[in-house]
Design a protein around this motif. Structure first.
Motif, PDB file in Angstrom:
ATOM      1  N   SER A  25       0.831  -1.205   0.000  1.00 42.94           N
ATOM      2  CA  SER A  25       0.000   0.000   0.000  1.00 42.94           C
ATOM      3  C   SER A  25       0.864   1.253   0.000  1.00 42.94           C
ATOM      4  CB  SER A  25      -0.919   0.010   1.229  1.00 42.94           C
ATOM      5  OG  SER A  25      -1.878  -1.020   1.140  1.00 42.94           O
ATOM      6  N   LYS A  26       1.969   1.198   0.758  1.00 41.04           N
ATOM      7  CA  LYS A  26       2.850   2.359   0.814  1.00 41.04           C
ATOM      8  C   LYS A  26       3.473   2.618  -0.548  1.00 41.04           C
ATOM      9  CE  LYS A  26       6.767   4.299   3.339  1.00 41.04           C
ATOM     10  NZ  LYS A  26       7.741   4.089   4.414  1.00 41.04           N
ATOM     11  N   MET A 150      -4.796  -0.712 -13.027  1.00 35.28           N
ATOM     12  CA  MET A 150      -5.763  -0.213 -14.010  1.00 35.28           C
ATOM     13  C   MET A 150      -7.112   0.028 -13.332  1.00 35.28           C
ATOM     14  SD  MET A 150      -3.792   0.211 -16.507  1.00 35.28           S
ATOM     15  CE  MET A 150      -4.903   0.635 -17.835  1.00 35.28           C
ATOM     16  N   PHE A 151      -8.147  -0.781 -13.674  1.00 39.60           N
ATOM     17  CA  PHE A 151      -9.475  -0.566 -13.087  1.00 39.60           C
ATOM     18  C   PHE A 151      -9.934  -1.751 -12.226  1.00 39.60           C
ATOM     19  CE2 PHE A 151      -9.656   1.608 -17.341  1.00 39.60           C
ATOM     20  CZ  PHE A 151      -9.337   2.853 -16.838  1.00 39.60           C
ATOM     21  N   THR A 152      -8.981  -2.578 -11.774  1.00 37.51           N
ATOM     22  CA  THR A 152      -9.365  -3.733 -10.953  1.00 37.51           C
ATOM     23  C   THR A 152      -9.993  -3.290  -9.634  1.00 37.51           C
ATOM     24  OG1 THR A 152      -7.148  -3.838  -9.967  1.00 37.51           O
ATOM     25  CG2 THR A 152      -7.543  -5.177 -11.921  1.00 37.51           C
ATOM     26  N   ARG A 160     -10.355  -0.717  -1.914  1.00 39.51           N
ATOM     27  CA  ARG A 160      -9.561   0.273  -2.649  1.00 39.51           C
ATOM     28  C   ARG A 160     -10.473   1.280  -3.355  1.00 39.51           C
ATOM     29  NH1 ARG A 160      -4.375   0.651  -2.719  1.00 39.51           N
ATOM     30  NH2 ARG A 160      -3.322   1.757  -4.388  1.00 39.51           N
ATOM     31  N   LEU A 161     -11.596   0.808  -3.848  1.00 41.03           N
ATOM     32  CA  LEU A 161     -12.585   1.719  -4.439  1.00 41.03           C
ATOM     33  C   LEU A 161     -13.042   2.737  -3.396  1.00 41.03           C
ATOM     34  CD1 LEU A 161     -14.665   2.746  -6.477  1.00 41.03           C
ATOM     35  CD2 LEU A 161     -16.145   0.820  -5.829  1.00 41.03           C
ATOM     36  N   ALA A 162     -13.308   2.274  -2.187  1.00 42.03           N
ATOM     37  CA  ALA A 162     -13.731   3.177  -1.111  1.00 42.03           C
ATOM     38  C   ALA A 162     -12.627   4.189  -0.792  1.00 42.03           C
ATOM     39  CB  ALA A 162     -14.086   2.374   0.137  1.00 42.03           C
ATOM     40  N   PRO A 223      -3.027  -2.815  -4.155  1.00 38.90           N
ATOM     41  CA  PRO A 223      -3.622  -2.916  -5.498  1.00 38.90           C
ATOM     42  C   PRO A 223      -3.540  -4.329  -6.055  1.00 38.90           C
ATOM     43  CG  PRO A 223      -1.474  -1.857  -5.597  1.00 38.90           C
ATOM     44  CD  PRO A 223      -1.808  -1.997  -4.144  1.00 38.90           C
ATOM     45  N   ILE A 224      -4.558  -4.721  -6.810  1.00 37.04           N
ATOM     46  CA  ILE A 224      -4.558  -5.998  -7.521  1.00 37.04           C
ATOM     47  C   ILE A 224      -4.119  -5.710  -8.947  1.00 37.04           C
ATOM     48  CG2 ILE A 224      -5.961  -7.908  -8.371  1.00 37.04           C
ATOM     49  CD1 ILE A 224      -7.815  -7.461  -5.967  1.00 37.04           C
TER      50      ILE A 224
END
Length: 237
Positions: A25-26, A150-152, A160-162, A223-224
């Motif tokens: 994440s960092k 990308m958009f995963t 991650r969307l949140a 991220p995925i």
């Protein structure tokens, strides 16, 4: 997708896994500065306004001040080209300065040099807000290609969307303060105060928005990575 979700659940109970997740994440969060052009990008956007107000105070002539700001933008572009660096942020700065210079020279009002930038700030904040409302947060759209996800984050990574949505709303609030402060000054025709405040409010709000985004992404799931088409076609060769 299930394997990724399982890995995240296991990491929550595993100290080493938690460390790995935090590191991921960092690493992703540190791409924030890069996405917005880095320190050089912020300087490219700020200095032309400073040159304009200084030149105007010295000469009291709008054309001289406008051409001085444009000349500095041109220097930025040439330097970036000479170093084989991306001119995306420098070029966008040239466009904004050129438009402001043209309007101010056309009207003869020095404050009009800053009008395109003020309108851009308002439009940018509106676009950010709309993107968050429709669940396509702009911060995610900007960082996704840089992190390789990308958009995963839209379908496979709800946490991650949140995070991207929260970060986008943070940008709306922080960057929205700028036009709220500067627009009333624009209508007072106080060019000096408008110009110096525009410069003063150039980098600090952006740095604050980046810092808040960085903090939000530190606590987000990693991220995925997106599967690239080339990776799927390679076994057939």
């Amino acid at each position: 997708m299930s394997n990724e979700a399982e890995a995240v659940r296991v990491a929550a109970h595993d100290p080493q896994g938690s460390d790995d997740e935090r590191d991921a994440s960092k690493e992703a969060a540190e791409t924030v500065l890069k996405a917005f052009g880095g320190v050089r990008g912020m300087i490219d956007m700020t200095l032309p306004g400073l040159v304009f107000i200084v030149a105007f105070n010295i000469t009291h002539k709008v054309p001289v001040a406008a051409w001085s700001a444009l000349a500095l933008c041109a220097v930025f572009v040439v330097v970036r080209l000479a170093r084989r660096e991306t001119i995306q942020h420098a070029f966008s700065g040239v466009f904004g300065v050129a438009l402001g210079a043209w309007i101010s020279m056309k009207t003869g009002k020095a404050e009009d040099f800053y009008l395109p930038g003020l309108l851009w700030n308002v439009g940018y904040c509106v676009a950010l807000a709309i993107s968050a409302l429709v669940r396509w947060p702009m911060i995610g759209l900007m960082l996704g290609p840089i992190t390789g996800e990308m958009f995963t984050w839209r379908k496979q990574n709800p946490g991650r969307l949140a995070a991207y949505t929260r970060a986008t709303w943070a940008w709306v609030v922080i960057m929205g303060l700028k036009p709220m402060i500067l627009f009333p000054l624009y209508f007072t025709h106080n060019v000096n105060l408008l110009g110096w405040l525009k410069v003063a409010l150039g980098i600090p709000p952006m740095l604050l928005a980046m810092y808040v985004t960085w903090q939000i992404l530190l606590k987000a799931p990693p991220p995925i990575k997106a599967e690239l088409p080339e990776d799927e076609e390679e076994p057939q060769k």
